[in-house]
Design a protein around this motif. Structure first.
Motif, short mmCIF file in Angstrom:
data_model
loop_
_atom_site.label_atom_id
_atom_site.label_comp_id
_atom_site.label_asym_id
_atom_site.label_seq_id
_atom_site.Cartn_x
_atom_site.Cartn_y
_atom_site.Cartn_z
N ALA A 161 0.75 -1.17 -0.12
CA ALA A 161 0.14 0.01 0.01
C ALA A 161 0.80 1.29 -0.10
O ALA A 161 0.64 2.21 -0.64
CB ALA A 161 -0.95 -0.04 1.29
N LYS A 175 0.44 3.90 -3.01
CA LYS A 175 -0.77 4.75 -2.52
C LYS A 175 -0.53 6.14 -3.51
O LYS A 175 -1.64 6.58 -4.16
CB LYS A 175 -0.72 5.07 -1.25
CG LYS A 175 0.24 5.82 -0.89
CD LYS A 175 -0.02 6.29 0.83
CE LYS A 175 1.16 7.11 1.28
NZ LYS A 175 1.07 7.54 2.63
N ARG A 176 0.71 6.71 -3.70
CA ARG A 176 0.80 7.70 -4.52
C ARG A 176 0.68 7.53 -6.12
O ARG A 176 0.19 8.24 -6.77
CB ARG A 176 2.26 8.25 -4.47
CG ARG A 176 2.26 9.27 -3.25
CD ARG A 176 3.63 9.61 -2.98
NE ARG A 176 3.72 10.79 -2.17
CZ ARG A 176 4.78 11.41 -1.69
NH1 ARG A 176 6.08 11.23 -2.38
NH2 ARG A 176 4.57 12.51 -0.95
N ARG A 177 1.10 6.38 -6.50
CA ARG A 177 1.03 5.71 -7.92
C ARG A 177 -0.67 5.91 -8.21
O ARG A 177 -1.12 6.31 -9.26
CB ARG A 177 1.29 4.63 -8.25
CG ARG A 177 2.76 4.50 -7.92
CD ARG A 177 3.52 3.19 -8.50
NE ARG A 177 4.64 2.76 -8.20
CZ ARG A 177 5.35 1.54 -8.43
NH1 ARG A 177 4.75 0.83 -9.22
NH2 ARG A 177 6.39 1.31 -7.83
N PHE A 219 -2.81 7.27 -6.64
CA PHE A 219 -3.48 8.66 -6.67
C PHE A 219 -3.24 9.63 -7.95
O PHE A 219 -4.21 10.10 -8.32
CB PHE A 219 -2.77 9.66 -5.47
CG PHE A 219 -3.32 10.84 -5.35
CD1 PHE A 219 -4.29 11.39 -4.60
CD2 PHE A 219 -2.60 11.98 -5.82
CE1 PHE A 219 -4.82 12.58 -4.23
CE2 PHE A 219 -3.20 13.13 -5.74
CZ PHE A 219 -4.23 13.60 -5.11
N VAL A 220 -2.12 9.42 -8.34
CA VAL A 220 -1.96 10.22 -9.66
C VAL A 220 -2.53 9.40 -10.98
O VAL A 220 -3.04 10.16 -11.83
CB VAL A 220 -0.32 10.38 -10.22
CG1 VAL A 220 0.29 11.16 -8.93
CG2 VAL A 220 0.17 9.08 -10.24
N PRO A 261 -6.57 12.75 -12.21
CA PRO A 261 -7.23 13.60 -13.28
C PRO A 261 -8.61 13.35 -13.70
O PRO A 261 -9.48 14.25 -14.23
CB PRO A 261 -6.21 13.37 -14.53
CG PRO A 261 -5.24 12.76 -14.10
CD PRO A 261 -5.88 11.89 -12.60
N GLU A 319 -8.10 10.52 -2.92
CA GLU A 319 -7.61 9.80 -1.94
C GLU A 319 -8.62 8.70 -1.43
O GLU A 319 -8.23 7.84 -1.04
CB GLU A 319 -7.22 10.84 -0.77
CG GLU A 319 -6.01 11.85 -0.96
CD GLU A 319 -5.76 12.94 0.02
OE1 GLU A 319 -6.65 12.98 0.84
OE2 GLU A 319 -4.92 13.62 -0.12
N VAL A 346 -8.38 5.80 -3.47
CA VAL A 346 -7.30 4.93 -3.05
C VAL A 346 -7.39 4.11 -1.92
O VAL A 346 -7.15 2.99 -1.94
CB VAL A 346 -6.04 6.20 -3.07
CG1 VAL A 346 -4.88 5.22 -2.36
CG2 VAL A 346 -5.52 6.71 -4.17
N PHE A 355 -7.44 0.08 -1.72
CA PHE A 355 -6.59 -0.85 -0.90
C PHE A 355 -7.54 -1.65 0.08
O PHE A 355 -7.34 -2.95 0.40
CB PHE A 355 -5.59 0.07 -0.16
CG PHE A 355 -4.73 0.35 -0.85
CD1 PHE A 355 -3.68 -0.61 -1.56
CD2 PHE A 355 -4.19 1.85 -0.99
CE1 PHE A 355 -2.48 -0.17 -2.03
CE2 PHE A 355 -3.11 2.17 -1.79
CZ PHE A 355 -2.35 1.18 -2.28
N TRP A 396 -0.06 6.30 -18.43
CA TRP A 396 0.63 6.30 -17.08
C TRP A 396 1.00 4.73 -17.05
O TRP A 396 2.10 4.35 -16.60
CB TRP A 396 -0.60 6.69 -16.09
CG TRP A 396 0.08 6.10 -14.76
CD1 TRP A 396 -0.33 5.16 -13.96
CD2 TRP A 396 1.12 6.84 -13.95
NE1 TRP A 396 0.42 4.95 -12.74
CE2 TRP A 396 1.37 6.20 -12.74
CE3 TRP A 396 2.11 7.90 -14.29
CZ2 TRP A 396 2.38 6.23 -11.84
CZ3 TRP A 396 3.06 8.21 -13.19
CH2 TRP A 396 3.15 7.32 -12.01
N TYR A 414 4.04 3.99 -19.40
CA TYR A 414 5.42 4.57 -19.25
C TYR A 414 5.77 4.90 -17.81
O TYR A 414 6.72 4.95 -17.17
CB TYR A 414 5.51 5.82 -19.93
CG TYR A 414 5.39 5.80 -21.45
CD1 TYR A 414 6.51 4.92 -22.07
CD2 TYR A 414 4.51 6.24 -22.14
CE1 TYR A 414 6.49 4.89 -23.54
CE2 TYR A 414 4.42 6.17 -23.49
CZ TYR A 414 5.42 5.45 -24.07
OH TYR A 414 5.40 5.19 -25.51
N GLY A 415 4.45 5.07 -16.71
CA GLY A 415 4.70 5.25 -15.55
C GLY A 415 4.79 3.81 -14.89
O GLY A 415 5.80 3.61 -13.64
#
Lengths: 200, 185
Positions: A31, A35-37, A39-40, A44, A53, A56, A60, A143, A146-147
């Motif tokens: 987690a 969690k940030r991945r 989120f981004v 959008p 948030e 997210v 989880f 994302w 490439y992310g």
């Protein structure tokens, strides 16, 4: 062997296997990593940071409940994003129903981004910030590709689309992104760029 | 016109990890915009991957709530698996009830409108059955008539064939023998 490694050095798949066997600590580490991945990834298409948030957190929660369904043959990120997408779709539908109008995520997103850009809040002019303005599907495949480094097949499985549809989305995303940010730097290398396409 | 196709081929090659087709390569060599696109597509992977950590750092580091997982997980395990999924929505349920009631009403009316036979009707049915039983004699006569006309036609046909054979024998000076007459002739 993997058990002797510190938890931070374990791969996602090892952690997921341990979480599946009942290790809460491994799941928490997963987690933390994602969690940030997530989120981004969600942000959008949602109206606010708070919504992203919440989603997210909800993702989880769902993963924790269904961790026994994780197939170790799959990459953890593919499984995670598949669940995340399904949850996101449900969330968007709920939001549309609640708002009583169509397409709120796109409208909210563009409005929100435009307002923030006008207010000078978006200081970075990086590629990802430009990619966020592309719209839901194009940003999502960018994302994931490439992310997260997923393959075309994995992306197709994650977002429940065909491989051709994913390639088409990626193509449109590249074209639109180039229109927004301009051509790549280093034009001297233009003549060899066609030949030097790295394997995906 | 070729620019769109070229860019799609460049994108496809990027995604498949294969070489750009010759056609697209030749076009890109002449077209500046397509060259720029090729360069952009080729550099995108490293640029986006390189920018991803900084992009992630900008995301808020909001704390997760692991306590909620446990509570929800425990609740989930003790709950019956399908209970929450079956929800009876009022409008479809009302429509279904109406459809079933209408079908039942129609069936009831149709069955009810078929009254039992009276004694007079029974006699009429028996009389019609008797007429059907008496029919075979007339039927045989009709069949015999049909067969007689067929036999006449067959004889005419046989005579025509025989005369044709005789003509051919005389004309060509050959002899035609019938080995075995067909049963029908």
């Amino acid at each position: 062997m993997a058990d002797l490694l510190p938890i931070e050095q374990k791969t996602d798949e090892e952690l997921a296997r341990e979480a599946r066997a009942g290790s809460r600590r491994s799941f928490e580490e997963l987690a933390l990593r994602y969690k940030r991945r997530l989120f981004v990834y969600f942000r959008p298409r949602l109206g606010s940071d708070q919504d992203a948030e919440d989603l997210v957190q909800e993702t989880f929660l769902k993963l924790y409940r269904n961790i026994h369904n994780y197939d170790p043959a799959l990459r953890f990120s593919t499984w995670l994003y598949t669940s995340a997408n399904r949850l996101a779709i449900s969330s968007y539908r709920r939001k549309k129903t609640a708002a009583g109008r169509l397409g709120p995520e796109v409208a909210d997103d563009s409005t929100d981004l435009a307002v923030r850009a006008a207010a000078g809040e978006m200081r970075s002019t990086g590629l990802w910030d430009a990619a966020r303005t592309l719209g839901g599907n194009q940003y999502r495949v960018l994302w994931l590709r490439y992310g997260e480094g997923l393959t075309i097949e994995e992306i197709a499985a994650s977002i429940s689309k065909s491989r051709l549809a994913v390639r088409l989305l990626l193509h449109r995303a590249r074209t639109n992104l180039m229109k927004r940010v301009g051509p790549a730097p280093g034009r001297a290398a233009v003549t060899v760029a066609v030949r030097e396409t790295p394997p995906g | 016109m070729f620019c769109n196709l070229t860019r799609w081929l460049i994108s496809r090659a990027e995604d498949r990890g294969k070489e750009v087709p010759r056609f697209a390569e030749r076009h890109a060599a002449r077209c500046g915009a397509c060259r720029e696109y090729a360069l952009f597509a080729a550099s995108l992977s490293s640029r986006l991957s390189g920018e991803a950590p900084a992009y992630l750092d900008k995301a808020p580091d909001s704390p997760l709530d692991p306590a909620a997982w446990t509570a929800e997980g425990a609740g989930c395990r003790t709950r019956a698996p399908f209970r929450s999924r079956f929800v009876l929505h009022p409008f479809p349920a009302a429509v279904a009830v109406l459809v079933v009631a209408a079908s039942a009403l129609v069936l009831f009316l149709v069955v009810r409108r078929e009254p039992a036979l009276t004694s007079t009707e029974k006699l009429a049915v028996i009389a019609s059955l008797k007429s059907v039983v008496a029919a075979p004699a007339e039927f045989r006569v009709a069949v015999a008539e049909a067969e007689s006309s067929l036999a006449r036609e067959r004889v005419i046909l046989e005579k025509s064939v025989l005369s044709a054979v005789e003509y051919l024998q005389a004309r060509l000076n050959i002899r035609v023998e019938r080995k075995q007459a067909p049963k029908s002739l």
